[in-house]
Design a protein around this motif. Structure first.
Motif, mmCIF file in Angstrom:
data_model
loop_
_atom_site.group_PDB
_atom_site.id
_atom_site.type_symbol
_atom_site.label_atom_id
_atom_site.label_comp_id
_atom_site.label_asym_id
_atom_site.label_seq_id
_atom_site.Cartn_x
_atom_site.Cartn_y
_atom_site.Cartn_z
ATOM 1 N N ALA A 157 -38.066 -46.398 -73.549
ATOM 2 C CA ALA A 157 -37.320 -45.702 -74.595
ATOM 3 C C ALA A 157 -35.815 -45.751 -74.320
ATOM 4 O O ALA A 157 -35.009 -45.941 -75.237
ATOM 5 N N LEU A 158 -35.415 -45.606 -73.062
ATOM 6 C CA LEU A 158 -33.992 -45.649 -72.732
ATOM 7 C C LEU A 158 -33.440 -47.071 -72.828
ATOM 8 O O LEU A 158 -32.310 -47.280 -73.288
ATOM 9 N N HIS A 159 -34.220 -48.042 -72.410
ATOM 10 C CA HIS A 159 -33.775 -49.426 -72.528
ATOM 11 C C HIS A 159 -33.636 -49.820 -73.999
ATOM 12 O O HIS A 159 -32.728 -50.569 -74.365
ATOM 13 N N HIS A 160 -34.531 -49.307 -74.821
ATOM 14 C CA HIS A 160 -34.443 -49.569 -76.262
ATOM 15 C C HIS A 160 -33.143 -49.011 -76.830
ATOM 16 O O HIS A 160 -32.579 -49.556 -77.801
ATOM 17 N N ALA A 161 -32.645 -47.926 -76.229
ATOM 18 C CA ALA A 161 -31.378 -47.328 -76.657
ATOM 19 C C ALA A 161 -30.189 -47.915 -75.907
ATOM 20 O O ALA A 161 -29.065 -47.411 -76.025
ATOM 21 N N SER A 162 -30.449 -48.973 -75.121
ATOM 22 C CA SER A 162 -29.400 -49.641 -74.323
ATOM 23 C C SER A 162 -28.751 -48.689 -73.324
ATOM 24 O O SER A 162 -27.540 -48.727 -73.095
ATOM 25 N N LEU A 163 -29.580 -47.833 -72.720
ATOM 26 C CA LEU A 163 -29.100 -46.873 -71.738
ATOM 27 C C LEU A 163 -29.828 -47.070 -70.407
ATOM 28 O O LEU A 163 -30.975 -47.541 -70.385
ATOM 29 N N PRO A 164 -29.180 -46.736 -69.303
ATOM 30 C CA PRO A 164 -29.865 -46.818 -68.005
ATOM 31 C C PRO A 164 -30.987 -45.794 -67.912
ATOM 32 O O PRO A 164 -30.990 -44.799 -68.648
ATOM 33 N N ALA A 165 -31.914 -46.027 -66.997
ATOM 34 C CA ALA A 165 -33.064 -45.134 -66.848
ATOM 35 C C ALA A 165 -33.242 -44.751 -65.386
ATOM 36 O O ALA A 165 -34.206 -45.150 -64.733
ATOM 37 N N PRO A 166 -32.313 -43.963 -64.835
ATOM 38 C CA PRO A 166 -32.441 -43.561 -63.429
ATOM 39 C C PRO A 166 -33.684 -42.704 -63.214
ATOM 40 O O PRO A 166 -33.953 -41.770 -63.973
ATOM 41 N N ALA A 167 -34.443 -43.028 -62.178
ATOM 42 C CA ALA A 167 -35.694 -42.316 -61.935
ATOM 43 C C ALA A 167 -35.911 -42.120 -60.447
ATOM 44 O O ALA A 167 -35.473 -42.930 -59.624
ATOM 45 N N ARG A 168 -36.606 -41.054 -60.114
ATOM 46 C CA ARG A 168 -36.991 -40.788 -58.733
ATOM 47 C C ARG A 168 -38.484 -40.451 -58.699
ATOM 48 O O ARG A 168 -39.025 -39.923 -59.666
ATOM 49 N N PHE A 169 -39.098 -40.762 -57.552
ATOM 50 C CA PHE A 169 -40.551 -40.640 -57.431
ATOM 51 C C PHE A 169 -40.872 -39.792 -56.203
ATOM 52 O O PHE A 169 -40.309 -40.009 -55.123
ATOM 53 N N VAL A 170 -41.791 -38.846 -56.379
ATOM 54 C CA VAL A 170 -42.085 -37.903 -55.297
ATOM 55 C C VAL A 170 -43.585 -37.666 -55.182
ATOM 56 O O VAL A 170 -44.344 -37.903 -56.124
ATOM 57 N N PRO A 171 -44.046 -37.166 -54.021
ATOM 58 C CA PRO A 171 -45.449 -36.782 -53.862
ATOM 59 C C PRO A 171 -45.792 -35.596 -54.760
ATOM 60 O O PRO A 171 -44.905 -34.867 -55.211
ATOM 61 N N PRO A 172 -47.088 -35.368 -54.996
ATOM 62 C CA PRO A 172 -47.513 -34.336 -55.957
ATOM 63 C C PRO A 172 -47.477 -32.916 -55.403
ATOM 64 O O PRO A 172 -48.502 -32.362 -55.004
ATOM 65 N N SER A 173 -46.274 -32.309 -55.378
ATOM 66 C CA SER A 173 -46.190 -30.911 -54.964
ATOM 67 C C SER A 173 -44.949 -30.281 -55.558
ATOM 68 O O SER A 173 -43.960 -30.968 -55.864
ATOM 69 N N VAL A 174 -44.990 -28.959 -55.720
ATOM 70 C CA VAL A 174 -43.835 -28.213 -56.216
ATOM 71 C C VAL A 174 -42.655 -28.393 -55.272
ATOM 72 O O VAL A 174 -41.509 -28.604 -55.701
ATOM 73 N N GLU A 175 -42.932 -28.326 -53.972
ATOM 74 C CA GLU A 175 -41.868 -28.393 -52.975
ATOM 75 C C GLU A 175 -41.167 -29.753 -52.996
ATOM 76 O O GLU A 175 -39.931 -29.825 -52.873
ATOM 77 N N ALA A 176 -41.943 -30.819 -53.144
ATOM 78 C CA ALA A 176 -41.335 -32.156 -53.187
ATOM 79 C C ALA A 176 -40.440 -32.302 -54.408
ATOM 80 O O ALA A 176 -39.345 -32.882 -54.325
ATOM 81 N N ALA A 177 -40.902 -31.789 -55.542
ATOM 82 C CA ALA A 177 -40.091 -31.868 -56.763
ATOM 83 C C ALA A 177 -38.826 -31.037 -56.617
ATOM 84 O O ALA A 177 -37.730 -31.476 -57.010
ATOM 85 N N GLU A 178 -38.948 -29.842 -56.061
ATOM 86 C CA GLU A 178 -37.776 -28.982 -55.886
ATOM 87 C C GLU A 178 -36.740 -29.654 -54.990
ATOM 88 O O GLU A 178 -35.533 -29.641 -55.294
ATOM 89 N N ALA A 179 -37.192 -30.252 -53.897
ATOM 90 C CA ALA A 179 -36.260 -30.908 -52.971
ATOM 91 C C ALA A 179 -35.579 -32.097 -53.638
ATOM 92 O O ALA A 179 -34.362 -32.302 -53.473
ATOM 93 N N ALA A 180 -36.340 -32.887 -54.386
ATOM 94 C CA ALA A 180 -35.768 -34.066 -55.036
ATOM 95 C C ALA A 180 -34.740 -33.679 -56.089
ATOM 96 O O ALA A 180 -33.663 -34.285 -56.178
ATOM 97 N N VAL A 181 -35.058 -32.664 -56.896
ATOM 98 C CA VAL A 181 -34.123 -32.239 -57.936
ATOM 99 C C VAL A 181 -32.895 -31.595 -57.307
ATOM 100 O O VAL A 181 -31.755 -31.824 -57.753
ATOM 101 N N SER A 182 -33.061 -30.805 -56.258
ATOM 102 C CA SER A 182 -31.926 -30.187 -55.571
ATOM 103 C C SER A 182 -30.957 -31.250 -55.063
ATOM 104 O O SER A 182 -29.734 -31.140 -55.221
#
Length: 328
Positions: free
Chosen positions: A198-223
């Protein structure tokens, strides 16, 4: 203690008709109601042990999910259990924690327990390699797509759902959009693909990050992401567990939604509408997923030779204040 012949006499039917009702076999609604009324009046309880010995299976469904802490799987499990109970079956619930070895152990357990069938949310490893025809019992996959499209499955259109969130954020004026995705499931990979497309279709970059399945991992990555000088102006979060971690990180950073950061994600849990502002989410049809999986499993039991079915359900966009239009 009432016996099956007592039920038959009271209902005015044969013993074989009562047996068909107990096994959810072909009888008219009128006869079924009469037999059920007789069973209720006599407080009749079928001899399940004898039935299992005769049928060589246990009238038990195995339900193997990747993370029972995830509210999505909790809700789907409830729908499966309700439908199994309605059909006179029991459910064994197992949790794999996205661990292929643990999953393999539970699949062996299902064989040892001679289950009637299994509803499985496979790990990414097994979704890519599992041959369900070799397990010795019918399997319906949920949430994750079989690698070659083989096997029975009920899934969300993950690519389209993620693209919907991107399109919603774009329409609200956001252009710098980042995405957080799981690194252990095909679901995360499919949602990332929809996000990126969807972002490439809009000619925009699509920065992404990948984490293990836990609340703590998501919190650390977003922080960590929020602490960077070029952090995104909006975030797309790929599941409810990660969404909770993201909110914790945003609150800890002292940022406001949506003034400082827009947020959108998956799973319409109760809490997502209670915080201020409410969170924009994709609502998954959890009840329909559970019911459809049980119906598909029962259909496979009735006709083992039937062709495989792959049911793809659509999510529903629920827009709330966390993704309000960007103020220039």
């Amino acid at each position: 203690m009432a016996k099956i012949k007592d039920v038959a006499e009271l209902a005015g039917v044969s013993v074989s008709t009562v047996s068909r009702v107990l096994c959810n076999g072909p009888v008219s609604d009128k006869v079924r109601k009469r037999v059920e009324a007789a069973m209720a009046k006599l407080d009749y309880r079928p001899n399940l042990a004898a039935r299992r010995l005769r049928s060589q299976h246990t009238d038990t469904i195995g339900l193997i999910v990747s993370d029972i802490r995830n509210p999505f799987f909790t809700a789907v499990s409830r729908a499966v259990e309700d439908e199994a109970y309605r059909n006179g079956m029991r459910v064994i619930l197992c949790n794999t924690d996205e661990d292929p070895e643990k999953e393999a152990m539970y699949l062996r357990l299902m064989r040892e327990e001679r289950v009637t069938g299994v509803i499985l949310a496979p790990t990414r490893h097994s979704a890519a390699a599992l041959d369900t025809d070799m397990l010795g019992f019918p399997v319906v996959m949920i949430d994750r797509t079989p690698a070659q499209g083989d096997g029975d499955a009920v899934v969300l259109d993950n690519r389209r759902a993620a693209a919907q969130l991107v399109e919603h954020l774009l329409a609200a004026g956001y252009r710098d959009i980042g995405g957080l995705f799981g690194n252990t499931s095909s679901t995360g990979a499919e949602r990332h693909a929809g996000f990126a497309e969807a972002l490439h279709h809009a000619s925009l970059p699509a920065p992404a990050r990948f984490v293990p399945p836990s609340v703590e991992a998501a919190e650390a990555a977003v922080s960590a992401w929020l602490a960077e000088p070029d952090r995104p102006r909006a975030l797309l979060i790929s599941n409810g567990i990660f969404l909770l971690g993201a909110v914790r990180a945003i609150k800890a950073a002292g940022l406001r939604l949506p003034q400082d950061l827009a947020l959108a994600g998956f799973d319409n849990e109760v809490w997502t509408s209670l915080i201020d502002p409410g969170l924009t989410v994709i609502e998954q049809p959890v009840d329909e997923i559970g019911r459809s999986a049980m119906a598909m499993l029962l259909a496979r039991l009735e006709d083992p030779a039937r062709s495989h079915r792959h049911v793809v359900l659509q999510g529903k966009l629920v827009p709330r204040g966390s993704s309000a239009p960007l103020r220039q």
